[in-house]
Design a protein around this motif. Structure first.
Motif, PDB file in Angstrom:
ATOM      1  N   LEU A 128      34.527  27.265  33.959  1.00 42.96           N
ATOM      2  CA  LEU A 128      34.894  28.139  34.860  1.00 42.96           C
ATOM      3  C   LEU A 128      35.100  29.478  35.893  1.00 42.96           C
ATOM      4  CD1 LEU A 128      35.068  31.556  32.986  1.00 42.96           C
ATOM      5  CD2 LEU A 128      32.779  31.620  33.359  1.00 42.96           C
ATOM      6  N   LEU A 129      35.700  29.792  36.292  1.00 41.96           N
ATOM      7  CA  LEU A 129      36.262  30.838  37.150  1.00 41.96           C
ATOM      8  C   LEU A 129      36.450  32.426  37.351  1.00 41.96           C
ATOM      9  CD1 LEU A 129      39.779  29.106  39.227  1.00 41.96           C
ATOM     10  CD2 LEU A 129      37.358  29.857  40.246  1.00 41.96           C
ATOM     11  N   HIS A 130      35.447  33.037  37.884  1.00 42.03           N
ATOM     12  CA  HIS A 130      35.112  34.221  37.357  1.00 42.03           C
ATOM     13  C   HIS A 130      36.385  34.912  37.953  1.00 42.03           C
ATOM     14  CE1 HIS A 130      30.659  34.075  37.891  1.00 42.03           C
ATOM     15  NE2 HIS A 130      31.559  33.294  39.231  1.00 42.03           N
ATOM     16  N   ARG A 131      36.505  36.134  36.567  1.00 44.47           N
ATOM     17  CA  ARG A 131      38.018  37.063  37.074  1.00 44.47           C
ATOM     18  C   ARG A 131      38.800  37.916  38.653  1.00 44.47           C
ATOM     19  NH1 ARG A 131      39.586  42.915  36.139  1.00 44.47           N
ATOM     20  NH2 ARG A 131      40.995  43.063  34.996  1.00 44.47           N
ATOM     21  N   ASN A 132      37.461  37.931  38.639  1.00 45.88           N
ATOM     22  CA  ASN A 132      37.748  38.739  40.435  1.00 45.88           C
ATOM     23  C   ASN A 132      38.593  37.398  41.438  1.00 45.88           C
ATOM     24  OD1 ASN A 132      37.156  41.087  40.079  1.00 45.88           O
ATOM     25  ND2 ASN A 132      34.229  40.806  40.575  1.00 45.88           N
ATOM     26  N   THR A 133      37.712  36.465  41.279  1.00 48.77           N
ATOM     27  CA  THR A 133      37.840  35.450  41.831  1.00 48.77           C
ATOM     28  C   THR A 133      39.864  35.194  41.845  1.00 48.77           C
ATOM     29  OG1 THR A 133      35.229  33.920  41.933  1.00 48.77           O
ATOM     30  CG2 THR A 133      38.137  32.826  42.961  1.00 48.77           C
ATOM     31  N   MET A 134      39.695  35.074  40.146  1.00 43.62           N
ATOM     32  CA  MET A 134      41.564  34.161  40.048  1.00 43.62           C
ATOM     33  C   MET A 134      42.301  35.583  40.708  1.00 43.62           C
ATOM     34  SD  MET A 134      41.651  31.407  38.364  1.00 43.62           S
ATOM     35  CE  MET A 134      42.751  31.943  36.996  1.00 43.62           C
ATOM     36  N   LEU A 135      41.740  37.239  40.161  1.00 44.90           N
ATOM     37  CA  LEU A 135      42.591  38.046  40.982  1.00 44.90           C
ATOM     38  C   LEU A 135      43.018  37.769  42.349  1.00 44.90           C
ATOM     39  CD1 LEU A 135      41.211  41.035  38.590  1.00 44.90           C
ATOM     40  CD2 LEU A 135      43.038  39.807  38.481  1.00 44.90           C
ATOM     41  N   ALA A 136      41.568  37.404  42.893  1.00 45.88           N
ATOM     42  CA  ALA A 136      41.788  37.157  44.502  1.00 45.88           C
ATOM     43  C   ALA A 136      43.091  36.138  44.802  1.00 45.88           C
ATOM     44  CB  ALA A 136      40.585  37.343  45.042  1.00 45.88           C
ATOM     45  N   ALA A 137      42.591  35.134  43.468  1.00 50.42           N
ATOM     46  CA  ALA A 137      43.851  33.869  43.908  1.00 50.42           C
ATOM     47  C   ALA A 137      45.026  34.577  43.817  1.00 50.42           C
ATOM     48  CB  ALA A 137      43.174  33.105  43.220  1.00 50.42           C
ATOM     49  N   ALA A 138      45.301  34.321  42.655  1.00 49.09           N
ATOM     50  CA  ALA A 138      47.229  35.889  42.444  1.00 49.09           C
ATOM     51  C   ALA A 138      47.003  36.447  44.057  1.00 49.09           C
ATOM     52  CB  ALA A 138      47.141  36.389  41.151  1.00 49.09           C
ATOM     53  N   ALA A 139      46.949  37.571  44.642  1.00 48.62           N
ATOM     54  CA  ALA A 139      47.363  38.159  45.517  1.00 48.62           C
ATOM     55  C   ALA A 139      47.428  37.064  46.951  1.00 48.62           C
ATOM     56  CB  ALA A 139      46.275  39.250  45.446  1.00 48.62           C
ATOM     57  N   VAL A 140      46.383  35.897  46.573  1.00 51.40           N
ATOM     58  CA  VAL A 140      46.529  35.537  48.136  1.00 51.40           C
ATOM     59  C   VAL A 140      47.830  34.495  47.877  1.00 51.40           C
ATOM     60  CG1 VAL A 140      45.698  33.288  49.363  1.00 51.40           C
ATOM     61  CG2 VAL A 140      43.723  35.163  48.930  1.00 51.40           C
TER      62      VAL A 140
END
Length: 345
Positions: free
Chosen positions: A273-285
């Protein structure tokens, strides 16, 4: 989502009981798959093969699987081009890890007499694409091919071998079932595949969670591929690389397509599992580092193409060492003699 219509920006560049075939003229599903979870003794067990089978089965039974076939269609077409470059016909051919049959549809019955297609996913075999070539579907693992030695004139494989735990064994199996002077033509993902996604996830996870886990499965290096083919017994080798870049609206659309292709990670050491905040940060990066002028983001797929032949006495061989009658130092004299002859005329 950007798929086929605005898709491509391209840059060049002893075993089972025998052939399982009762009806070569139609489509038949026979089983030669290995026991669940089985792997070769002494081999690193990197991938969960049962999970990969489930992923591919799930992808094949989606309402519109063709929406996610664009990459496999393109690579299958390029493999077919390489087969047509070989000036001969093939009576019996085998596709290892065929999926829904992305190579056979680009070939003709004048080139291929009969086609065996193998895969670990039964749904992929049942929902295979139409082809004019008589086809037999066989449920089998790439590492445990249920065919006799010296059976096939041609073996192909497209975007499947990167998921096997024992690639040397899989290549040896392919060499084993080939007839002498038979040829193997294959393609697999290379080490730079999805580097944009890999870097974005690592940066975001490190920043948000203080470390990262592998989310993209490991790939074979191109330098190792030629060695593995030679070790399996192939000669007259050709290995080349290509890159296909596909543009997506964003990182989440890319991940959706990977799931639809059956290409989700199945490594044993994957993070569940990846945390939601991590996924949103990865999309922004991802968008910040790689976005195109039109706002889309690219995903790079590196493809290794390989061709190898099984030895036969009729094949050309290099001369024995020391058998030359002219040295390289004498080539300059030969050029001078030719020049003098042209002047005298």
């Amino acid at each position: 989502m950007l798929r086929q219509s605005s898709l491509w920006r391209l840059w060049p560049r002893p075993l089972g009981a025998g052939v399982l075939a009762a009806n070569l003229g139609g489509r038949e599903v026979s089983s030669g798959v290995s026991p669940h979870g089985n792997t070769s003794p002494g081999v690193l067990n990197i991938f969960d093969r049962n999970l990969k089978r489930k992923q591919k089965n799930w992808a094949a039974q989606q309402p519109e699987p063709m929406k996610f076939d664009y990459l496999r269609e393109e690579v299958g077409n390029r493999i077919a081009d390489r087969i047509y470059d070989i000036a001969r016909d093939f009576t019996l051919a085998l596709d290892v890890g065929c999926g829904r049959g992305y190579i056979a549809q680009h070939l003709s019955k004048e080139t291929i007499g009969k086609f065996f297609q193998t895969d670990i996913a039964e749904n992929a075999l049942k929902n295979s694409l139409e082809t004019e070539i008589p086809t037999v579907s066989v449920l089998a693992d790439e590492e445990f091919l249920p065919f006799r030695e010296n059976t096939f004139d041609l073996v192909v494989s497209s975007l499947s071998l990167h998921w096997v735990n024992d690639l040397p064994r899989a290549l040896e199996q392919i060499h084993y079932v080939l007839k002498p002077n038979g040829v193997f033509v294959g393609a697999m993902f290379g080490g730079d595949t999805l580097y944009e996604l890999r870097c974005s996830l690592q940066l975001a996870e490190t920043e948000r969670e203080g470390g990262f886990s592998p989310h993209i499965s490991p790939f074979t290096a191109v330098n190792d591929l030629g060695h593995l083919l030679g070790r399996a017994g192939f000669n007259t080798l050709t290995v080349d690389t290509d890159e296909i870049q596909v543009n997506y609206p964003g990182m989440f659309e890319l991940m959706e397509d990977l799931q639809g292709m059956g290409e989700s990670n199945c490594s044993w050491n994957r993070k569940a599992l990846l945390h939601r905040n991590t996924m949103l940060a990865a999309a922004a990066v991802y968008r910040e580092m790689y976005k195109n002028e039109d706002g889309s983001v690219p995903a790079t797929y590196q493809i290794y193409y390989m061709i190898g032949w099984k030895y036969h006495d009729s094949q050309a061989r290099p001369a024995e060492r020391g058998s030359a009658t002219v040295s390289f130092g004498e080539l300059g004299k030969l050029n001078n003699l030719m020049s003098q002859g042209e002047k005298s005329q």
